[in-house]
Design an enzyme around this catalytic site. Structure first.
Site, short mmCIF file in Angstrom:
data_model
loop_
_atom_site.label_atom_id
_atom_site.label_comp_id
_atom_site.label_asym_id
_atom_site.label_seq_id
_atom_site.Cartn_x
_atom_site.Cartn_y
_atom_site.Cartn_z
CG ASN A 1 3.57 2.39 -4.93
OD1 ASN A 1 2.41 2.63 -5.21
ND2 ASN A 1 3.93 1.65 -3.89
CG HIS B 1 1.85 4.78 5.79
ND1 HIS B 1 3.11 4.43 6.23
CD2 HIS B 1 0.97 4.31 6.70
CE1 HIS B 1 2.98 3.74 7.37
NE2 HIS B 1 1.69 3.66 7.67
CD GLU C 1 1.01 0.75 -1.23
OE1 GLU C 1 2.05 1.27 -1.63
OE2 GLU C 1 0.98 -0.09 -0.31
C1 GRF Z 1 4.75 0.39 -0.38
O1 GRF Z 1 3.96 -0.48 0.37
C2 GRF Z 1 4.59 1.80 0.12
O2 GRF Z 1 3.32 2.06 0.62
C3 GRF Z 1 5.59 1.84 1.25
O3 GRF Z 1 6.69 1.10 0.77
C4 GRF Z 1 6.24 0.13 -0.17
C5 GRF Z 1 7.05 0.33 -1.43
O4 GRF Z 1 6.81 -0.67 -2.38
N1 GRF Z 1 5.90 3.20 1.60
P1 GRF Z 1 7.38 -0.51 -3.85
O5 GRF Z 1 8.91 -0.33 -3.74
O6 GRF Z 1 6.73 0.65 -4.50
O7 GRF Z 1 7.05 -1.81 -4.53
#
Ligand code: GRF
Length: 218
Positions: A13, A109, A174
């Site tokens: 993300n 989330h 996301e």
């Molecule tokens: C994601 O699925 C987010 O929704 C959750 O933790 C994960 C983080 O993934 N809170 P990344 O480190 O961004 O790949």
């Protein structure tokens, strides 16, 4: 708008936000990436992008959660950030932290809140037999995964899904909605009423199309 992004893991993300910030018309920049894990892969992504990256291990930090969060708040404040973005920050934040950054603290989330709060949500969704899953960006309040909902994206649960496949499909969404929400906030278009209902002012229909990919498998 200046962003502090807090991570604990791989930071996909974070990468989506870094990529968005690289566009010349994007109204935000990352001034700090912080992790409670010195080995978090996201720290390397930040450094590669020339972004300041700091880590303070929470384990054994003197004074407990409040003292730790105070140190994090100080770092964020010194960075000049005006929005704190939790992106896979696998640590509960204290009430004083949520109060300090009230209305300036958001999280993503991987479920359609208010369903499936907490951990292991993909398996929980499969176990419940839901036919649609998704992700939520929300303001952070002291109760975990409970703050005002800013945006959600929906993905179908497909035959043969396991938690890993579903997580991947949700993660792709996301990466679309988090940068979009940060743009809305940076443009001053997001407001929350007394009931905790969020409105996005003047959002072009295209913005909503972008974050609601019409239930395609993605
Ligand atoms: C994601 O699925 C987010 O929704 C959750 O933790 C994960 C983080 O993934 N809170 P990344 O480190 O961004 O790949």
């Amino acid at each position: 708008m200046k962003l502090a992004v807090l991570i604990s893991g791989g930071g996909s993300n974070l990468q989506a936000i870094i990529d968005a910030c690289n566009a010349s018309d994007y109204p935000a920049e990352i001034v700090l990436v912080f992790s409670n894990q010195t080995q978090a892969g996201g720290l390397e992504r930040a450094r590669r992008a020339g972004i300041r990256a700091e880590a303070i291990p929470h384990k054994g930090y003197p004074g407990g959660r409040e003292a730790y969060d105070d140190a994090v708040s100080t770092l964020i404040a010194e960075s000049g950030a005006d929005l704190v973005v939790l992106a896979g920050y696998l640590r509960l934040v204290s009430e004083s932290f949520t109060a300090r950054w009230k209305d300036k603290l958001i999280n993503i989330h991987p479920s359609l809140l208010p369903s499936f709060k907490g951990l292991h949500v993909h398996q929980a969704a499969l176990d419940a037999g839901v036919k649609f899953a998704g992700c939520t960006v929300h303001y952070v309040v002291p109760e975990v995964d409970s703050g005002p909902i800013i945006a959600q994206a929906v993905v179908p649960v497909l035959p043969g899904d396991d938690a890993g496949k579903l997580a991947q499909r949700i993660l792709r969404q996301e990466h679309r909605i988090y940068p979009q929400v940060i743009r809305w906030i940076a443009e001053g278009r997001v407001s929350v009423d007394a009931r905790g209902i969020v409105t996005v002012a003047d959002a072009p229909q295209a913005d909503f199309a972008e974050i609601n990919p019409a239930l395609e498998p993605g």
